[in-house]
Design a protein around this motif. Structure first.
Motif, PDB file in Angstrom:
ATOM      1  N   GLU A 193      41.096  45.943  31.758  1.00 22.85           N
ATOM      2  CA  GLU A 193      41.805  47.008  31.727  1.00 22.85           C
ATOM      3  C   GLU A 193      42.397  47.256  30.338  1.00 22.85           C
ATOM      4  O   GLU A 193      43.245  48.181  30.166  1.00 22.85           O
ATOM      5  CB  GLU A 193      42.998  47.134  32.744  1.00 22.85           C
ATOM      6  CG  GLU A 193      44.078  46.032  32.511  1.00 22.85           C
ATOM      7  CD  GLU A 193      43.745  44.665  32.571  1.00 22.85           C
ATOM      8  OE1 GLU A 193      44.161  43.759  31.739  1.00 22.85           O
ATOM      9  OE2 GLU A 193      42.626  44.196  33.374  1.00 22.85           O
ATOM     10  N   PRO A 226      47.391  50.552  34.154  1.00 23.10           N
ATOM     11  CA  PRO A 226      47.729  50.454  35.601  1.00 23.10           C
ATOM     12  C   PRO A 226      49.168  50.848  36.228  1.00 23.10           C
ATOM     13  O   PRO A 226      49.544  51.559  37.188  1.00 23.10           O
ATOM     14  CB  PRO A 226      47.791  49.138  36.049  1.00 23.10           C
ATOM     15  CG  PRO A 226      46.551  48.467  35.118  1.00 23.10           C
ATOM     16  CD  PRO A 226      46.830  49.319  33.778  1.00 23.10           C
ATOM     17  N   ALA A 231      46.648  50.101  41.072  1.00 22.87           N
ATOM     18  CA  ALA A 231      45.821  50.854  40.490  1.00 22.87           C
ATOM     19  C   ALA A 231      44.715  51.511  41.365  1.00 22.87           C
ATOM     20  O   ALA A 231      44.280  52.727  41.527  1.00 22.87           O
ATOM     21  CB  ALA A 231      45.269  50.605  39.217  1.00 22.87           C
TER      22      ALA A 231
END
Length: 457
Positions: A224, A89, A384
């Motif tokens: 993520e 991110p 993000a």
């Protein structure tokens, strides 16, 4: 403010890392295990008890959360194809909006990582007391146990990425045994009488779903993971997105079935106060305590594996930001493929937070830590997904797949809305504490930005 993205990791770094016998780049299987190992960490083993006070409406929250998590995973997969660098991110926010947005993403993700480590350690203690009752005799013995399970994975990380990957694969395999036993086998012992009320609080249905989802988000932190460690993944443009989607989808299936089975195996009034709900579920299936003891062993191994992966992630984002001059330069220090300073600082902060929360009392420590991470995790998620929307709408064709424009746009908007909903559900106390953590970073950014400007003047 410049929006030009510089690769936070020099292109020569992987080659240099590969020369060390203790450093090794991850392939698709290990990257997928990293995602699943971090997503299915300690949260699932304790969260059925944490959301039981809301009633079975929390299963609805789990379903909504699963849809949102998969949307996030798909967005991260798309972004990773275009930006396959370490940082996740942070990289996407900085590419779209410049240094300050990138710093906020890195800072908040770093906070999420080390606060999550503290929460995972607290969750592990609940299962350690099943194996070693003396560990739960007093809040300070519980605190010492929580500190031990934080530092053991840190030592594995300091040994090198080769060992991080090996520990992650072993822990992921071992944790699936008890989860699948309860998730699938538990359905044959399911008793609807154990479910309790559908809505057990005075909140509205929407309020109860939002509040339960705010706690449950902790169980999906980690979608993520592969993007944050993209620099350590072989062929990241191809493998990072695939690992993110495969890992999240696999975790979602286990989560939903596992939570449903626990609700149907353990009586509601007992589940509300349980410190080891999966142990109670297996004991209900087979009687006695042997099955619960086996589950407790696997749960502790699972949480140690999750701490192993999260400790690596907690060091990767500051490392990427330090390469761009947005975190102190000391965070760039890498040995055996691991940002060692980031590992040590992160585990020290998590340990301090663990001690602080135990001084306030052992009750509710896990839930309070989880709600802080709920807020701080949404900041990099929001940035993000906003970056993806920016790329889609700004005509940057090198970052957009024309044939997937409409689908990617819908997914990005859904993921953004989902993240905003989580902020609303995290509660005033969590937002208050999270904002304090977040704003403390503004001073750090001012100092680092000034140094960077002087250096380039």
């Amino acid at each position: 403010m410049s929006t030009t993205l510089r690769d936070p990791a020099p292109t020569t770094e992987p080659a240099a890392a590969a020369q060390s016998p203790h450093a090794r780049r991850f392939g698709l299987p290990i990257a997928t295990c990293l995602v699943m190992g971090n997503v299915i960490g300690g949260g699932i083993f304790l969260l059925p008890a944490s959301v039981a006070p809301f009633g079975t409406i929390s299963l609805v929250a789990f379903g909504v959360l699963t849809a949102g998590a998969i949307a996030l995973a798909l967005v991260f997969g798309r972004l990773a194809e275009r930006h396959p660098q370490t940082g996740g991110p942070y990289v996407y926010a900085r590419a779209a909006f410049g240094d300050f947005a990138g710093f906020l993403a890195a800072w908040s993700y770093w906070i999420t990582a080390w606060v999550s480590n503290a929460a995972l350690a607290v969750a592990a203690v609940g299962y350690l007391t099943v194996l070693f009752p003396a560990a739960g005799a007093h809040k300070w013995s519980m605190c010492l146990a929580a500190l031990a399970v934080q530092w053991l994975p840190a030592l594995a990380n300091l040994a090198g990425t080769r060992y991080v990957g090996a520990v992650q694969v072993i822990a992921t395999v071992l944790k699936f045994a008890p989860l699948l036993l309860v998730a699938v086998g538990g359905l044959f012992f399911f008793d609807p009488a154990n479910l309790g009320p559908f809505r057990a609080t005075d909140q509205s249905a929407a309020g109860a779903v939002s509040a339960a989802a705010a706690i449950l988000l902790f169980s999906y932190l980690g979608v993520e993971s592969a993007t944050v460690s993209a620099g350590e993944v072989r062929d990241p443009a191809r493998n990072v997105g695939r690992a993110t989607i495969l890992g999240t989808a696999g975790a979602a299936v286990v989560y939903l079935l596992g939570t449903l089975s626990v609700f149907g195996l353990v009586a509601h009034e007992k589940l509300v106060s349980s410190t080891a709900p999966f142990t109670d579920a297996v004991n209900a299936m087979f009687g006695g305590t042997w099955g619960g003891t086996v589950v407790a062993c696997a749960a502790v191994i699972s949480m140690l594996g999750a701490l192993n992966g999260w400790t690596l992630l907690s060091a990767q984002t500051p490392y990427a930001a330090a390469k761009d001059g947005l975190f102190p330069k000391v965070f760039e220090t890498k040995k055996r493929g691991v940002p060692v300073v980031g590992v040590v600082v992160t585990v020290a902060l998590a340990s301090a937070l663990t001690v602080y929360n135990y001084t306030l009392g052992a009750e509710g420590v896990f839930e309070s830590l989880v709600l802080i991470t709920t807020f701080t995790a949404t900041v990099p998620y929001l940035l993000a997904t906003a970056a993806q929307i920016y790329f889609l709408l700004s005509g940057q064709r090198e970052r957009v797949h024309p044939g997937r424009l409409a689908r990617d746009g819908v997914l990005a908007v859904l993921a953004f809305g989902f993240s905003m909903w989580l902020v609303a559900g995290s509660g005033y106390a969590a937002v208050y504490q999270g904002v304090l953590f977040l704003f403390a970073g503004v001073l750090c950014y001012a100092v680092m930005s000034a140094r960077k400007t002087r250096a380039t003047a």
